[in-house]
Design a protein around this motif. Structure first.
Motif, PDB file in Angstrom:
ATOM      1  N   THR A  95       0.830  -1.291   0.129  1.00  0.00           N
ATOM      2  CA  THR A  95      -0.174   0.008  -0.183  1.00  0.00           C
ATOM      3  C   THR A  95       0.848   1.228   0.007  1.00  0.00           C
ATOM      4  O   THR A  95       0.616   2.039  -0.705  1.00  0.00           O
ATOM      5  CB  THR A  95      -1.089   0.035   1.163  1.00  0.00           C
ATOM      6  OG1 THR A  95      -1.649  -1.379   1.223  1.00  0.00           O
ATOM      7  CG2 THR A  95      -1.873   1.207   1.288  1.00  0.00           C
ATOM      8  N   ALA A  96       1.879   1.349   0.900  1.00  0.00           N
ATOM      9  CA  ALA A  96       2.638   2.394   1.053  1.00  0.00           C
ATOM     10  C   ALA A  96       3.249   2.688  -0.473  1.00  0.00           C
ATOM     11  O   ALA A  96       3.636   3.598  -0.666  1.00  0.00           O
ATOM     12  CB  ALA A  96       3.828   2.347   2.080  1.00  0.00           C
ATOM     13  N   GLU A 101       4.137   5.485  -5.422  1.00  0.00           N
ATOM     14  CA  GLU A 101       4.137   5.687  -6.833  1.00  0.00           C
ATOM     15  C   GLU A 101       3.292   6.518  -7.484  1.00  0.00           C
ATOM     16  O   GLU A 101       3.697   7.459  -8.342  1.00  0.00           O
ATOM     17  CB  GLU A 101       3.977   4.209  -7.503  1.00  0.00           C
ATOM     18  CG  GLU A 101       4.940   3.124  -7.072  1.00  0.00           C
ATOM     19  CD  GLU A 101       4.680   1.811  -7.625  1.00  0.00           C
ATOM     20  OE1 GLU A 101       3.531   1.682  -7.949  1.00  0.00           O
ATOM     21  OE2 GLU A 101       5.384   1.003  -7.093  1.00  0.00           O
ATOM     22  N   LEU A 102       1.943   6.737  -6.905  1.00  0.00           N
ATOM     23  CA  LEU A 102       1.020   7.632  -7.387  1.00  0.00           C
ATOM     24  C   LEU A 102       1.319   9.001  -7.025  1.00  0.00           C
ATOM     25  O   LEU A 102       0.843   9.865  -7.732  1.00  0.00           O
ATOM     26  CB  LEU A 102      -0.312   7.166  -7.022  1.00  0.00           C
ATOM     27  CG  LEU A 102      -1.080   6.070  -7.901  1.00  0.00           C
ATOM     28  CD1 LEU A 102      -2.422   5.894  -7.262  1.00  0.00           C
ATOM     29  CD2 LEU A 102      -1.163   6.673  -9.332  1.00  0.00           C
ATOM     30  N   LEU A 141      -4.970  -1.129 -12.447  1.00  0.00           N
ATOM     31  CA  LEU A 141      -6.109  -1.326 -11.414  1.00  0.00           C
ATOM     32  C   LEU A 141      -5.804  -2.278 -10.188  1.00  0.00           C
ATOM     33  O   LEU A 141      -6.100  -2.087  -9.130  1.00  0.00           O
ATOM     34  CB  LEU A 141      -7.511  -1.678 -12.049  1.00  0.00           C
ATOM     35  CG  LEU A 141      -8.306  -0.670 -12.743  1.00  0.00           C
ATOM     36  CD1 LEU A 141      -9.500  -1.167 -13.489  1.00  0.00           C
ATOM     37  CD2 LEU A 141      -8.500   0.522 -11.844  1.00  0.00           C
ATOM     38  N   ARG A 142      -4.890  -3.341 -10.659  1.00  0.00           N
ATOM     39  CA  ARG A 142      -4.637  -4.364  -9.844  1.00  0.00           C
ATOM     40  C   ARG A 142      -3.484  -3.730  -8.927  1.00  0.00           C
ATOM     41  O   ARG A 142      -3.632  -4.124  -7.496  1.00  0.00           O
ATOM     42  CB  ARG A 142      -3.915  -5.553 -10.578  1.00  0.00           C
ATOM     43  CG  ARG A 142      -4.866  -6.521 -11.307  1.00  0.00           C
ATOM     44  CD  ARG A 142      -6.348  -7.245 -10.574  1.00  0.00           C
ATOM     45  NE  ARG A 142      -5.985  -7.719  -9.393  1.00  0.00           N
ATOM     46  CZ  ARG A 142      -6.838  -8.109  -8.447  1.00  0.00           C
ATOM     47  NH1 ARG A 142      -8.150  -8.042  -8.680  1.00  0.00           N
ATOM     48  NH2 ARG A 142      -6.412  -8.602  -7.408  1.00  0.00           N
ATOM     49  N   ARG A 143      -2.699  -2.901  -9.460  1.00  0.00           N
ATOM     50  CA  ARG A 143      -1.674  -2.114  -8.579  1.00  0.00           C
ATOM     51  C   ARG A 143      -2.492  -0.947  -7.668  1.00  0.00           C
ATOM     52  O   ARG A 143      -2.248  -1.080  -6.382  1.00  0.00           O
ATOM     53  CB  ARG A 143      -0.615  -1.582  -9.259  1.00  0.00           C
ATOM     54  CG  ARG A 143       0.334  -0.753  -8.603  1.00  0.00           C
ATOM     55  CD  ARG A 143       1.277  -1.941  -7.827  1.00  0.00           C
ATOM     56  NE  ARG A 143       2.127  -1.203  -7.252  1.00  0.00           N
ATOM     57  CZ  ARG A 143       2.862  -1.774  -6.122  1.00  0.00           C
ATOM     58  NH1 ARG A 143       2.801  -2.918  -5.539  1.00  0.00           N
ATOM     59  NH2 ARG A 143       4.089  -1.159  -5.670  1.00  0.00           N
ATOM     60  N   THR A 171       2.341   4.091 -17.768  1.00  0.00           N
ATOM     61  CA  THR A 171       1.097   4.310 -17.371  1.00  0.00           C
ATOM     62  C   THR A 171       0.987   5.531 -16.465  1.00  0.00           C
ATOM     63  O   THR A 171       0.004   6.572 -16.538  1.00  0.00           O
ATOM     64  CB  THR A 171       0.011   3.036 -16.965  1.00  0.00           C
ATOM     65  OG1 THR A 171       0.174   1.918 -17.630  1.00  0.00           O
ATOM     66  CG2 THR A 171      -1.375   3.679 -16.625  1.00  0.00           C
ATOM     67  N   ARG A 172       1.648   5.609 -15.437  1.00  0.00           N
ATOM     68  CA  ARG A 172       1.680   6.840 -14.604  1.00  0.00           C
ATOM     69  C   ARG A 172       2.119   7.927 -15.075  1.00  0.00           C
ATOM     70  O   ARG A 172       1.558   9.101 -14.886  1.00  0.00           O
ATOM     71  CB  ARG A 172       2.755   6.384 -13.377  1.00  0.00           C
ATOM     72  CG  ARG A 172       2.171   5.523 -12.253  1.00  0.00           C
ATOM     73  CD  ARG A 172       2.894   5.513 -11.069  1.00  0.00           C
ATOM     74  NE  ARG A 172       4.508   5.503 -11.142  1.00  0.00           N
ATOM     75  CZ  ARG A 172       5.059   4.469 -11.280  1.00  0.00           C
ATOM     76  NH1 ARG A 172       4.471   3.094 -11.101  1.00  0.00           N
ATOM     77  NH2 ARG A 172       6.552   4.273 -11.386  1.00  0.00           N
ATOM     78  N   ASP A 173       3.121   8.135 -16.241  1.00  0.00           N
ATOM     79  CA  ASP A 173       3.607   9.064 -16.854  1.00  0.00           C
ATOM     80  C   ASP A 173       2.477   9.401 -17.739  1.00  0.00           C
ATOM     81  O   ASP A 173       2.245  10.751 -17.768  1.00  0.00           O
ATOM     82  CB  ASP A 173       4.621   8.861 -17.799  1.00  0.00           C
ATOM     83  CG  ASP A 173       5.837   8.315 -17.038  1.00  0.00           C
ATOM     84  OD1 ASP A 173       6.075   9.080 -16.045  1.00  0.00           O
ATOM     85  OD2 ASP A 173       7.043   7.736 -17.505  1.00  0.00           O
ATOM     86  N   LYS A 174       1.689   8.599 -18.371  1.00  0.00           N
ATOM     87  CA  LYS A 174       0.419   9.011 -18.942  1.00  0.00           C
ATOM     88  C   LYS A 174      -0.566   9.746 -18.027  1.00  0.00           C
ATOM     89  O   LYS A 174      -1.241  10.794 -18.588  1.00  0.00           O
ATOM     90  CB  LYS A 174      -0.361   7.935 -19.828  1.00  0.00           C
ATOM     91  CG  LYS A 174       0.497   7.309 -20.937  1.00  0.00           C
ATOM     92  CD  LYS A 174      -0.358   5.878 -21.512  1.00  0.00           C
ATOM     93  CE  LYS A 174       0.634   5.205 -22.372  1.00  0.00           C
ATOM     94  NZ  LYS A 174      -0.155   3.840 -22.875  1.00  0.00           N
TER      95      LYS A 174
END
Length: 186
Positions: A95-96, A101-102, A141-143, A171-174
């Motif tokens: 979770t952390a 990452e987000l 979504l899984r992450r 995906t985070r970059d997008k």
């Protein structure tokens, strides 16, 4: 038992609704809570709190998709417990890591609540998820919804761990680019 019948039992204030919910969705809710908390006892507590949350929410809510409704309740309760425990002691875990990452996508001096209402953010995120290829969306979504580990995602989709990490990074970059385009990134 059909979900619509379970929901109807909640609306009738029939306690059998909880038993049927537990029978049908306990493993699903537990998987969500365990993914966030990484602790059996806390996960079980959150699942039990989910049933109470569903009882208190119906009526007035009549969920169209009971599994999603229960998943959201479980996730909210589990994240609240996670934040509470994290405030007590800083620990590590999926979770952390996932939340860190987000942060690179939505980091700001102001809280995200101050930048947007939850509804606006949901609209942006839903539009973003709709733009993704199916594999990207499922891995993302899984992450970040279920808080699965990189290893679990790798096994689930048959990808190498490095591929999963790269897919998540891209995906985070997008997402960051989309938030900047929507003038959400500050």
């Amino acid at each position: 038992m059909e979900d619509s019948r379970i929901v109807e039992l909640y609306w009738q204030r029939n306690e059998a609704a909880i038993a049927h919910t537990q029978e049908k969705y306990e493993k699903y809710c537990y998987a969500i809570a365990k993914g966030i908390l990484n602790n059996d006892e806390d996960a079980n507590e959150c699942v039990n709190d989910t049933y109470m949350g569903a009882w208190n929410a119906m009526p007035p809510h009549r969920p169209a998709i009971l599994s999603t409704f229960l998943g959201k309740i479980t996730r909210r309760i589990s994240l609240k417990k996670y934040r509470s425990k994290s405030a007590e002691k800083r620990g590590s875990g999926e979770t952390a890591l996932a939340l860190e990452e987000l942060e690179e996508c939505i980091a700001s001096e102001r809280s995200l609540d101050e930048q947007l209402s939850a509804k606006e953010l949901a609209e942006v995120l839903n539009a973003f998820l709709d733009m993704l290829k199916a594999d990207e969306r499922r891995v993302f979504l899984r992450r970040y919804w279920f808080f699965d580990s990189i290893e679990d995602i790798s096994t689930r989709f048959g990808f190498s761990q490095s591929k999963v990490k790269m897919l998540l990074k891209r995906t985070r970059d997008k997402l960051r680019a989309q938030l900047e385009k929507e003038d959400i990134w500050l």
